[in-house]
Design a protein around this motif. Structure first.
Motif, PDB file in Angstrom:
ATOM      1  N   VAL A  19      49.273  45.616  46.233  1.00 49.54           N
ATOM      2  CA  VAL A  19      49.431  44.177  46.010  1.00 49.54           C
ATOM      3  C   VAL A  19      48.355  43.411  46.773  1.00 49.54           C
ATOM      4  O   VAL A  19      47.771  42.454  46.248  1.00 49.54           O
ATOM      5  CB  VAL A  19      50.848  43.701  46.396  1.00 49.54           C
ATOM      6  N   ALA A  20      48.048  43.822  47.995  1.00 49.29           N
ATOM      7  CA  ALA A  20      46.987  43.165  48.768  1.00 49.29           C
ATOM      8  C   ALA A  20      45.655  43.230  48.025  1.00 49.29           C
ATOM      9  O   ALA A  20      44.927  42.236  47.948  1.00 49.29           O
ATOM     10  CB  ALA A  20      46.869  43.796  50.155  1.00 49.29           C
ATOM     11  N   ALA A  21      45.349  44.380  47.458  1.00 45.72           N
ATOM     12  CA  ALA A  21      44.109  44.528  46.697  1.00 45.72           C
ATOM     13  C   ALA A  21      44.120  43.653  45.447  1.00 45.72           C
ATOM     14  O   ALA A  21      43.094  43.048  45.087  1.00 45.72           O
ATOM     15  CB  ALA A  21      43.907  45.994  46.319  1.00 45.72           C
ATOM     16  N   GLU A  22      45.280  43.552  44.793  1.00 43.78           N
ATOM     17  CA  GLU A  22      45.375  42.708  43.599  1.00 43.78           C
ATOM     18  C   GLU A  22      45.199  41.234  43.964  1.00 43.78           C
ATOM     19  O   GLU A  22      44.548  40.485  43.231  1.00 43.78           O
ATOM     20  CB  GLU A  22      46.711  42.930  42.890  1.00 43.78           C
ATOM     21  N   ILE A  23      45.749  40.816  45.094  1.00 48.46           N
ATOM     22  CA  ILE A  23      45.564  39.430  45.549  1.00 48.46           C
ATOM     23  C   ILE A  23      44.086  39.155  45.779  1.00 48.46           C
ATOM     24  O   ILE A  23      43.545  38.134  45.337  1.00 48.46           O
ATOM     25  CB  ILE A  23      46.388  39.148  46.823  1.00 48.46           C
ATOM     26  N   GLU A  24      43.411  40.069  46.467  1.00 46.51           N
ATOM     27  CA  GLU A  24      41.985  39.879  46.761  1.00 46.51           C
ATOM     28  C   GLU A  24      41.147  39.805  45.489  1.00 46.51           C
ATOM     29  O   GLU A  24      40.132  39.105  45.456  1.00 46.51           O
ATOM     30  CB  GLU A  24      41.478  40.989  47.677  1.00 46.51           C
ATOM     31  N   ALA A  25      41.561  40.515  44.450  1.00 47.52           N
ATOM     32  CA  ALA A  25      40.816  40.521  43.193  1.00 47.52           C
ATOM     33  C   ALA A  25      41.207  39.368  42.266  1.00 47.52           C
ATOM     34  O   ALA A  25      40.581  39.177  41.229  1.00 47.52           O
ATOM     35  CB  ALA A  25      41.032  41.850  42.478  1.00 47.52           C
ATOM     36  N   SER A  26      42.221  38.602  42.643  1.00 48.93           N
ATOM     37  CA  SER A  26      42.716  37.523  41.780  1.00 48.93           C
ATOM     38  C   SER A  26      41.901  36.246  41.935  1.00 48.93           C
ATOM     39  O   SER A  26      41.221  36.040  42.929  1.00 48.93           O
ATOM     40  CB  SER A  26      44.188  37.227  42.101  1.00 48.93           C
ATOM     41  N   ARG A  27      42.033  35.393  40.935  1.00 51.22           N
ATOM     42  CA  ARG A  27      41.392  34.086  40.942  1.00 51.22           C
ATOM     43  C   ARG A  27      42.475  33.027  41.143  1.00 51.22           C
ATOM     44  O   ARG A  27      43.452  32.982  40.399  1.00 51.22           O
ATOM     45  CB  ARG A  27      40.690  33.849  39.605  1.00 51.22           C
ATOM     46  N   THR A  28      42.298  32.188  42.166  1.00 52.67           N
ATOM     47  CA  THR A  28      43.283  31.147  42.464  1.00 52.67           C
ATOM     48  C   THR A  28      43.232  30.060  41.398  1.00 52.67           C
ATOM     49  O   THR A  28      42.166  29.546  41.067  1.00 52.67           O
ATOM     50  CB  THR A  28      43.024  30.536  43.857  1.00 52.67           C
ATOM     51  N   VAL A  29      44.400  29.730  40.858  1.00 47.17           N
ATOM     52  CA  VAL A  29      44.525  28.696  39.834  1.00 47.17           C
ATOM     53  C   VAL A  29      44.973  27.382  40.465  1.00 47.17           C
ATOM     54  O   VAL A  29      44.482  26.319  40.130  1.00 47.17           O
ATOM     55  CB  VAL A  29      45.525  29.143  38.738  1.00 47.17           C
ATOM     56  N   SER A  30      45.930  27.469  41.412  1.00 51.37           N
ATOM     57  CA  SER A  30      46.394  26.266  42.101  1.00 51.37           C
ATOM     58  C   SER A  30      46.885  26.641  43.495  1.00 51.37           C
ATOM     59  O   SER A  30      47.253  27.777  43.754  1.00 51.37           O
ATOM     60  CB  SER A  30      47.511  25.569  41.324  1.00 51.37           C
ATOM     61  N   THR A  31      46.863  25.635  44.362  1.00 48.54           N
ATOM     62  CA  THR A  31      47.289  25.818  45.750  1.00 48.54           C
ATOM     63  C   THR A  31      48.094  24.605  46.168  1.00 48.54           C
ATOM     64  O   THR A  31      47.729  23.475  45.851  1.00 48.54           O
ATOM     65  CB  THR A  31      46.061  25.964  46.677  1.00 48.54           C
ATOM     66  N   ARG A  32      49.194  24.856  46.870  1.00 55.46           N
ATOM     67  CA  ARG A  32      50.016  23.784  47.435  1.00 55.46           C
ATOM     68  C   ARG A  32      50.163  24.058  48.931  1.00 55.46           C
ATOM     69  O   ARG A  32      50.512  25.168  49.326  1.00 55.46           O
ATOM     70  CB  ARG A  32      51.374  23.750  46.746  1.00 55.46           C
ATOM     71  N   VAL A  33      49.887  23.046  49.745  1.00 51.34           N
ATOM     72  CA  VAL A  33      49.874  23.224  51.196  1.00 51.34           C
ATOM     73  C   VAL A  33      50.935  22.341  51.849  1.00 51.34           C
ATOM     74  O   VAL A  33      51.050  21.162  51.537  1.00 51.34           O
ATOM     75  CB  VAL A  33      48.484  22.867  51.780  1.00 51.34           C
ATOM     76  N   VAL A  34      51.696  22.958  52.764  1.00 55.28           N
ATOM     77  CA  VAL A  34      52.637  22.222  53.625  1.00 55.28           C
ATOM     78  C   VAL A  34      52.205  22.523  55.047  1.00 55.28           C
ATOM     79  O   VAL A  34      52.114  23.686  55.439  1.00 55.28           O
ATOM     80  CB  VAL A  34      54.096  22.693  53.399  1.00 55.28           C
ATOM     81  N   ARG A  35      51.921  21.472  55.803  1.00 54.59           N
ATOM     82  CA  ARG A  35      51.461  21.670  57.178  1.00 54.59           C
ATOM     83  C   ARG A  35      52.184  20.718  58.111  1.00 54.59           C
ATOM     84  O   ARG A  35      52.360  19.541  57.808  1.00 54.59           O
ATOM     85  CB  ARG A  35      49.954  21.424  57.267  1.00 54.59           C
ATOM     86  N   SER A  36      52.594  21.258  59.262  1.00 53.35           N
ATOM     87  CA  SER A  36      53.204  20.438  60.312  1.00 53.35           C
ATOM     88  C   SER A  36      52.599  20.877  61.647  1.00 53.35           C
ATOM     89  O   SER A  36      51.605  21.598  61.678  1.00 53.35           O
ATOM     90  CB  SER A  36      54.724  20.591  60.286  1.00 53.35           C
ATOM     91  N   ASP A  37      53.204  20.493  62.735  1.00 51.09           N
ATOM     92  CA  ASP A  37      52.625  20.767  64.055  1.00 51.09           C
ATOM     93  C   ASP A  37      52.502  22.251  64.385  1.00 51.09           C
ATOM     94  O   ASP A  37      51.577  22.649  65.079  1.00 51.09           O
ATOM     95  CB  ASP A  37      53.442  20.081  65.156  1.00 51.09           C
ATOM     96  N   SER A  38      53.443  23.080  63.922  1.00 49.29           N
ATOM     97  CA  SER A  38      53.415  24.511  64.265  1.00 49.29           C
ATOM     98  C   SER A  38      53.601  25.425  63.063  1.00 49.29           C
ATOM     99  O   SER A  38      53.861  26.616  63.219  1.00 49.29           O
ATOM    100  CB  SER A  38      54.515  24.828  65.288  1.00 49.29           C
ATOM    101  N   LEU A  39      53.477  24.877  61.853  1.00 52.07           N
ATOM    102  CA  LEU A  39      53.729  25.664  60.647  1.00 52.07           C
ATOM    103  C   LEU A  39      52.758  25.274  59.536  1.00 52.07           C
ATOM    104  O   LEU A  39      52.534  24.086  59.291  1.00 52.07           O
ATOM    105  CB  LEU A  39      55.172  25.442  60.171  1.00 52.07           C
ATOM    106  N   LEU A  40      52.195  26.291  58.898  1.00 52.51           N
ATOM    107  CA  LEU A  40      51.317  26.094  57.752  1.00 52.51           C
ATOM    108  C   LEU A  40      51.792  27.036  56.660  1.00 52.51           C
ATOM    109  O   LEU A  40      51.854  28.251  56.862  1.00 52.51           O
ATOM    110  CB  LEU A  40      49.870  26.412  58.133  1.00 52.51           C
ATOM    111  N   ILE A  41      52.168  26.491  55.511  1.00 56.10           N
ATOM    112  CA  ILE A  41      52.582  27.297  54.358  1.00 56.10           C
ATOM    113  C   ILE A  41      51.660  26.932  53.198  1.00 56.10           C
ATOM    114  O   ILE A  41      51.576  25.770  52.807  1.00 56.10           O
ATOM    115  CB  ILE A  41      54.049  27.022  53.954  1.00 56.10           C
ATOM    116  N   ILE A  42      50.975  27.938  52.672  1.00 58.04           N
ATOM    117  CA  ILE A  42      50.092  27.728  51.526  1.00 58.04           C
ATOM    118  C   ILE A  42      50.640  28.573  50.381  1.00 58.04           C
ATOM    119  O   ILE A  42      50.719  29.805  50.479  1.00 58.04           O
ATOM    120  CB  ILE A  42      48.643  28.136  51.836  1.00 58.04           C
ATOM    121  N   HIS A  43      51.033  27.907  49.317  1.00 60.95           N
ATOM    122  CA  HIS A  43      51.550  28.576  48.115  1.00 60.95           C
ATOM    123  C   HIS A  43      50.412  28.651  47.112  1.00 60.95           C
ATOM    124  O   HIS A  43      49.808  27.642  46.768  1.00 60.95           O
ATOM    125  CB  HIS A  43      52.726  27.792  47.530  1.00 60.95           C
ATOM    126  N   HIS A  44      50.102  29.862  46.665  1.00 58.33           N
ATOM    127  CA  HIS A  44      49.010  30.088  45.716  1.00 58.33           C
ATOM    128  C   HIS A  44      49.575  30.544  44.383  1.00 58.33           C
ATOM    129  O   HIS A  44      50.522  31.325  44.336  1.00 58.33           O
ATOM    130  CB  HIS A  44      48.083  31.211  46.203  1.00 58.33           C
TER     131      HIS A  44
END
Length: 119
Positions: A19-44
């Motif tokens: 799965v890690a290799a498939e992620i690296e070979a994938s093309r990102t279509v969209s990204t959603r970012v949630v960021r606060s003081d101690s947390l960063l969540i990026i949904h791809h």
């Protein structure tokens, strides 16, 4: 002495590595970012792997940030019947501050993808 040579079996990579290799070979279509003081969540959303998350957090999580994490786990559990640790592709525990969380002496990076549990 009689030796029989057999064709070697191809190496079978663990599911997380595939799965890690498939992620690296994938093309990102969209990204959603949630960021606060101690947390960063990026949904791809990416092709062909589908969705995955990159999450980074310091060790100073607030109650609100913990709730954000639990909400994500509830969403994943509801959609694919798996807990976050079940879909973990990669985890790094780091003993230095992340640039986004300079007040935290360490941070953790986690990559999650539902394909880890897909048959």
């Amino acid at each position: 002495m009689n030796l029989t040579l057999r064709p070697s079996q191809p190496a079978v990579l663990p599911r997380r590595e595939l799965v890690a290799a498939e992620i690296e070979a994938s093309r990102t279509v969209s990204t959603r970012v949630v960021r606060s003081d101690s947390l960063l969540i990026i949904h791809h959303e990416a092709c062909p792997v589908g969705e995955y998350w990159d999450i980074c957090y310091g060790n100073n999580l607030t109650d609100a940030e913990i709730i954000e994490f639990l909400d994500l786990e509830d969403e994943v559990l509801r959609r694919i019947s798996a807990r976050l640790q079940d879909i973990e592709v990669e985890r790094q525990e780091n003993d230095w501050p992340h640039p986004f969380f300079p007040d935290s002496p360490r941070h953790t990076y986690v990559r999650l993808c539902p394909k880890v549990v897909e048959a």
